[in-house]
Write a protein that holds these residues in place. Structure first.
Motif, PDB file in Angstrom:
ATOM      1  N   GLU A   1    -100.694  31.360  11.854  1.00 41.21           N
ATOM      2  CA  GLU A   1     -99.450  30.765  12.367  1.00 41.21           C
ATOM      3  C   GLU A   1     -98.234  31.166  11.533  1.00 41.21           C
ATOM      4  O   GLU A   1     -97.179  31.503  12.065  1.00 41.21           O
ATOM      5  CB  GLU A   1     -99.576  29.229  12.383  1.00 41.21           C
ATOM      6  CG  GLU A   1    -100.765  28.749  13.227  1.00 41.21           C
ATOM      7  CD  GLU A   1    -101.292  27.378  12.785  1.00 41.21           C
ATOM      8  OE1 GLU A   1    -100.473  26.481  12.493  1.00 41.21           O
ATOM      9  OE2 GLU A   1    -102.521  27.203  12.737  1.00 41.21           O
ATOM     10  N   VAL A   2     -98.406  31.127  10.224  1.00 34.86           N
ATOM     11  CA  VAL A   2     -97.238  31.427   9.381  1.00 34.86           C
ATOM     12  C   VAL A   2     -96.923  32.922   9.364  1.00 34.86           C
ATOM     13  O   VAL A   2     -95.757  33.325   9.284  1.00 34.86           O
ATOM     14  CB  VAL A   2     -97.397  30.869   7.936  1.00 34.86           C
ATOM     15  CG1 VAL A   2     -97.507  29.354   7.948  1.00 34.86           C
ATOM     16  CG2 VAL A   2     -98.577  31.482   7.199  1.00 34.86           C
ATOM     17  N   THR A   3     -97.964  33.746   9.485  1.00 43.23           N
ATOM     18  CA  THR A   3     -97.738  35.196   9.462  1.00 43.23           C
ATOM     19  C   THR A   3     -96.967  35.646  10.698  1.00 43.23           C
ATOM     20  O   THR A   3     -96.131  36.557  10.626  1.00 43.23           O
ATOM     21  CB  THR A   3     -99.086  35.947   9.358  1.00 43.23           C
ATOM     22  OG1 THR A   3     -99.764  35.486   8.206  1.00 43.23           O
ATOM     23  CG2 THR A   3     -98.882  37.449   9.249  1.00 43.23           C
ATOM     24  N   GLU A   4     -97.247  34.992  11.813  1.00 41.45           N
ATOM     25  CA  GLU A   4     -96.526  35.321  13.053  1.00 41.45           C
ATOM     26  C   GLU A   4     -95.024  35.134  12.841  1.00 41.45           C
ATOM     27  O   GLU A   4     -94.210  35.984  13.231  1.00 41.45           O
ATOM     28  CB  GLU A   4     -97.035  34.394  14.169  1.00 41.45           C
ATOM     29  CG  GLU A   4     -96.564  34.779  15.544  1.00 41.45           C
ATOM     30  CD  GLU A   4     -97.019  33.751  16.589  1.00 41.45           C
ATOM     31  OE1 GLU A   4     -98.081  33.105  16.407  1.00 41.45           O
ATOM     32  OE2 GLU A   4     -96.274  33.583  17.574  1.00 41.45           O
ATOM     33  N   GLN A   5     -94.654  34.028  12.207  1.00 38.15           N
ATOM     34  CA  GLN A   5     -93.235  33.757  11.968  1.00 38.15           C
ATOM     35  C   GLN A   5     -92.660  34.738  10.938  1.00 38.15           C
ATOM     36  O   GLN A   5     -91.527  35.192  11.063  1.00 38.15           O
ATOM     37  CB  GLN A   5     -93.033  32.307  11.487  1.00 38.15           C
ATOM     38  CG  GLN A   5     -93.567  31.255  12.441  1.00 38.15           C
ATOM     39  CD  GLN A   5     -93.036  31.429  13.861  1.00 38.15           C
ATOM     40  OE1 GLN A   5     -91.857  31.727  14.071  1.00 38.15           O
ATOM     41  NE2 GLN A   5     -93.907  31.258  14.853  1.00 38.15           N
ATOM     42  N   ALA A   6     -93.467  35.068   9.936  1.00 36.42           N
ATOM     43  CA  ALA A   6     -92.986  35.985   8.891  1.00 36.42           C
ATOM     44  C   ALA A   6     -92.692  37.362   9.480  1.00 36.42           C
ATOM     45  O   ALA A   6     -91.678  37.983   9.161  1.00 36.42           O
ATOM     46  CB  ALA A   6     -94.032  36.088   7.773  1.00 36.42           C
TER      47      ALA A   6
ATOM     48  N   ASP B   1     -80.926  44.773   1.629  1.00 34.92           N
ATOM     49  CA  ASP B   1     -80.013  44.034   2.522  1.00 34.92           C
ATOM     50  C   ASP B   1     -80.790  43.111   3.449  1.00 34.92           C
ATOM     51  O   ASP B   1     -80.428  41.947   3.630  1.00 34.92           O
ATOM     52  CB  ASP B   1     -79.179  45.014   3.359  1.00 34.92           C
ATOM     53  CG  ASP B   1     -78.180  45.758   2.488  1.00 34.92           C
ATOM     54  OD1 ASP B   1     -77.914  45.273   1.364  1.00 34.92           O
ATOM     55  OD2 ASP B   1     -77.680  46.808   2.934  1.00 34.92           O
ATOM     56  N   ALA B   2     -81.838  43.643   4.035  1.00 38.60           N
ATOM     57  CA  ALA B   2     -82.650  42.833   4.951  1.00 38.60           C
ATOM     58  C   ALA B   2     -83.299  41.677   4.187  1.00 38.60           C
ATOM     59  O   ALA B   2     -83.372  40.545   4.684  1.00 38.60           O
ATOM     60  CB  ALA B   2     -83.709  43.705   5.622  1.00 38.60           C
ATOM     61  N   ALA B   3     -83.752  41.958   2.968  1.00 40.71           N
ATOM     62  CA  ALA B   3     -84.370  40.899   2.154  1.00 40.71           C
ATOM     63  C   ALA B   3     -83.360  39.791   1.877  1.00 40.71           C
ATOM     64  O   ALA B   3     -83.670  38.600   1.974  1.00 40.71           O
ATOM     65  CB  ALA B   3     -84.892  41.480   0.842  1.00 40.71           C
ATOM     66  N   ARG B   4     -82.132  40.207   1.556  1.00 41.74           N
ATOM     67  CA  ARG B   4     -81.084  39.214   1.275  1.00 41.74           C
ATOM     68  C   ARG B   4     -80.776  38.361   2.493  1.00 41.74           C
ATOM     69  O   ARG B   4     -80.520  37.170   2.380  1.00 41.74           O
ATOM     70  CB  ARG B   4     -79.811  39.916   0.790  1.00 41.74           C
ATOM     71  CG  ARG B   4     -79.675  39.897  -0.729  1.00 41.74           C
ATOM     72  CD  ARG B   4     -78.270  40.270  -1.159  1.00 41.74           C
ATOM     73  NE  ARG B   4     -77.919  41.621  -0.737  1.00 41.74           N
ATOM     74  CZ  ARG B   4     -78.216  42.714  -1.444  1.00 41.74           C
ATOM     75  NH1 ARG B   4     -78.837  42.609  -2.598  1.00 41.74           N
ATOM     76  NH2 ARG B   4     -77.886  43.915  -1.002  1.00 41.74           N
ATOM     77  N   LEU B   5     -80.810  38.987   3.679  1.00 45.73           N
ATOM     78  CA  LEU B   5     -80.566  38.215   4.910  1.00 45.73           C
ATOM     79  C   LEU B   5     -81.582  37.090   5.048  1.00 45.73           C
ATOM     80  O   LEU B   5     -81.240  35.956   5.394  1.00 45.73           O
ATOM     81  CB  LEU B   5     -80.672  39.131   6.135  1.00 45.73           C
ATOM     82  CG  LEU B   5     -79.472  39.990   6.500  1.00 45.73           C
ATOM     83  CD1 LEU B   5     -79.802  40.839   7.725  1.00 45.73           C
ATOM     84  CD2 LEU B   5     -78.262  39.095   6.795  1.00 45.73           C
ATOM     85  N   ILE B   6     -82.837  37.419   4.786  1.00 39.50           N
ATOM     86  CA  ILE B   6     -83.883  36.391   4.903  1.00 39.50           C
ATOM     87  C   ILE B   6     -83.682  35.322   3.829  1.00 39.50           C
ATOM     88  O   ILE B   6     -83.732  34.122   4.109  1.00 39.50           O
ATOM     89  CB  ILE B   6     -85.288  37.011   4.782  1.00 39.50           C
ATOM     90  CG1 ILE B   6     -85.545  37.958   5.957  1.00 39.50           C
ATOM     91  CG2 ILE B   6     -86.350  35.907   4.732  1.00 39.50           C
ATOM     92  CD1 ILE B   6     -86.953  38.537   5.987  1.00 39.50           C
TER      93      ILE B   6
ATOM     94  N   LEU C   1     -89.110  39.219   9.655  1.00 40.20           N
ATOM     95  CA  LEU C   1     -88.969  40.547   9.035  1.00 40.20           C
ATOM     96  C   LEU C   1     -88.341  41.538  10.014  1.00 40.20           C
ATOM     97  O   LEU C   1     -87.426  42.290   9.673  1.00 40.20           O
ATOM     98  CB  LEU C   1     -90.349  41.024   8.576  1.00 40.20           C
ATOM     99  CG  LEU C   1     -90.434  42.386   7.894  1.00 40.20           C
ATOM    100  CD1 LEU C   1     -91.459  42.330   6.759  1.00 40.20           C
ATOM    101  CD2 LEU C   1     -90.835  43.489   8.864  1.00 40.20           C
ATOM    102  N   LYS C   2     -88.806  41.497  11.248  1.00 45.00           N
ATOM    103  CA  LYS C   2     -88.278  42.440  12.244  1.00 45.00           C
ATOM    104  C   LYS C   2     -86.820  42.137  12.572  1.00 45.00           C
ATOM    105  O   LYS C   2     -86.001  43.061  12.703  1.00 45.00           O
ATOM    106  CB  LYS C   2     -89.122  42.383  13.520  1.00 45.00           C
ATOM    107  CG  LYS C   2     -90.478  43.031  13.335  1.00 45.00           C
ATOM    108  CD  LYS C   2     -91.268  42.937  14.633  1.00 45.00           C
ATOM    109  CE  LYS C   2     -92.596  43.645  14.484  1.00 45.00           C
ATOM    110  NZ  LYS C   2     -93.473  43.362  15.629  1.00 45.00           N
ATOM    111  N   VAL C   3     -86.511  40.854  12.692  1.00 40.44           N
ATOM    112  CA  VAL C   3     -85.122  40.493  13.001  1.00 40.44           C
ATOM    113  C   VAL C   3     -84.201  40.928  11.856  1.00 40.44           C
ATOM    114  O   VAL C   3     -83.102  41.439  12.081  1.00 40.44           O
ATOM    115  CB  VAL C   3     -85.004  38.970  13.267  1.00 40.44           C
ATOM    116  CG1 VAL C   3     -83.546  38.548  13.343  1.00 40.44           C
ATOM    117  CG2 VAL C   3     -85.734  38.596  14.553  1.00 40.44           C
TER     118      VAL C   3
ATOM    119  N   ALA D   1     -82.662  32.222  13.521  1.00 43.99           N
ATOM    120  CA  ALA D   1     -81.292  32.024  14.007  1.00 43.99           C
ATOM    121  C   ALA D   1     -80.301  32.229  12.869  1.00 43.99           C
ATOM    122  O   ALA D   1     -79.216  32.807  13.057  1.00 43.99           O
ATOM    123  CB  ALA D   1     -81.152  30.628  14.607  1.00 43.99           C
ATOM    124  N   LEU D   2     -80.665  31.771  11.674  1.00 43.66           N
ATOM    125  CA  LEU D   2     -79.770  31.912  10.524  1.00 43.66           C
ATOM    126  C   LEU D   2     -79.732  33.360  10.006  1.00 43.66           C
ATOM    127  O   LEU D   2     -78.757  33.771   9.384  1.00 43.66           O
ATOM    128  CB  LEU D   2     -80.208  30.966   9.393  1.00 43.66           C
ATOM    129  CG  LEU D   2     -79.933  29.475   9.681  1.00 43.66           C
ATOM    130  CD1 LEU D   2     -80.740  28.587   8.737  1.00 43.66           C
ATOM    131  CD2 LEU D   2     -78.442  29.172   9.551  1.00 43.66           C
TER     132      LEU D   2
END
Ligand code: IPM
Ligand code: MN
Length: 358
Positions: free
Chosen positions: A18-23, A311-316, A27-29, A350-351
């Motif tokens: 369940e948690v991996t699906e969200q991760a 950059d992507a890491a910072r977004l998350i 990551l893709k977003v 969303a964030l």
């Protein structure tokens, strides 16, 4: 020119799926709009596979995992399988075979988030846990099994090379941080051989890092300070077992292991590094949607950072910080946020798409 990021995904058992699906979604977003194409391969490994086929980590799958840039893992372990079979055969097998000698576990407290501590203070430290040696190596023996004279031995193996490289990594980490403080944790008053080896390398390597302040703490004392004064820590260096225990405690004081991420790193890049929440498969809540995917999502951010997508890491990370702020606001008004795994994933995503306040 588009780049490809090949991720081996091992959701594993229980809430791991369940948690991996969200991760993976997060990551893709976070990479949307960049030139990176994520190419994931799902690996069906864990309890279900074991029951179905008897396989734990077949050689060809291990080889295929090695062909990826990084691994995203959920959680391994299920009450239907004898303890140790999957943990050793799959999780530790991956960490050892892929030489993940750095088990990096950051802990950060977001003000206002419910914590069992009365005065959490400013908690922001990282545990550098050795990942391939110590009591986890699997050496030992059982004599006279099943008799009154049974002797069970578990051997802690610590090599000069293994200790030197983890000590060096911890110094580098401390050097890169603002406070430049390294606390090495052991039990050298009892475990003199292993403790002595760590001490020697800490003393020797500290000469190369004059800016890093070093202190030592017995592990039992460290469990106290993690509760009474966690803000004193910056970088904690410790062995495999002590690191396992201390990082669960660190997770608890910062608001729960549902928030605690980790990276199993092979710094040389000979093998893909592996990113996973520090929590387990939590079979008691699996399938209920109660699992907090934040730790898994934060682990995906560690993956991105490790792979050079800062950059992507910072977004998350920023999205998680914002979500934590929302939690704190809710907690302060007496209304703890009750959300499902997917709803927390949605909120963080969303964030990521629309960072609050921008
Ligand atoms: C962790 C886990 C593992 C460990 C288990 C499942 C083998 O507790 O990642 O902390 O002890 O390292
Ligand atoms: Mn653990």
């Amino acid at each position: 020119m588009n780049r490809e990021l090949k991720i081996a995904v091992i959701p594993g058992d229980g809430i791991g799926k369940e948690v991996t699906e969200q991760a993976l979604r997060a990551l893709k977003v976070a990479l949307e709009g960049s030139e990176v194409n994520v190419k994931e391969t799902m690996f069906d490994l864990g309890a279900a596979r074991y029951h179905r086929t008897g396989e734990i980590l077949p050689d060809d799958e291990l080889e295929s995992i090695k062909q990826h840039d990084a691994i995203l893992l959920g959680a391994i372990g299920d009450p239907s399988v004898t303890p140790g079979i999957l943990e050793r055969g799959l999780l530790l097998n991956l960490r050892f075979t892929l030489d993940h000698y750095v088990n990096l576990r950051p802990s950060k407290y977001y003000p206002g988030v419910p914590t069992p501590l009365k005065n959490p203070g400013d908690i922001d430290f990282v545990v550098v846990r050795e990942g391939t040696e110590g009591l986890y190596c699997g050496e030992g023996s059982v004599e006279n099994e099943g008799t009154a004279d049974e002797v069970a031995k578990e051997v802690s193996v610590n090599t000069a090379k293994g200790v030197e490289r983890i000590v060096r990594y911890a110094f580098e980490k401390a050097q890169s941080r603002q406070r430049k403080k390294l606390t090495w944790v052991h039990k050298q008053n009892v475990l003199q051989r292993a403790g002595g080896l760590y001490r020697r390398y800490v003393e020797e390597i500290s000469k190369e890092y004059p800016q890093v302040t070093v202190d030592y703490m017995h592990v039992d004392a460290a469990t106290i300070f993690l509760v009474t004064e966690p803000s004193r820590f910056d970088v904690l260096l410790t062995d495999n077992l002590f690191g396992d225990i201390l990082t669960d405690e660190a997770g608890a004081v910062t608001g729960g292991v549902g928030l605690a991420a980790s990276a199993n790193i092979n710094p040389e890049g000979t093998y893909p590094s592996m990113f996973e929440p520090i929590h387990g498969s939590a079979p008691d809540i699996a399938g209920t949607g109660k699992a907090d995917p934040t730790a898994a999502i934060a682990s995906a951010a560690l993956l991105l950072e490790h792979m050079g997508y800062a950059d992507a890491a910072r977004l998350i990370d920023a999205a998680i910080t914002d979500d934590m702020r929302n939690r704190a606001v809710a907690a302060q008004s007496g209304a703890q946020l009750v959300r499902t795994t997917e709803q927390i994933g949605d909120a963080i995503i969303a964030l990521i798409k629309d960072p609050a306040g921008h």
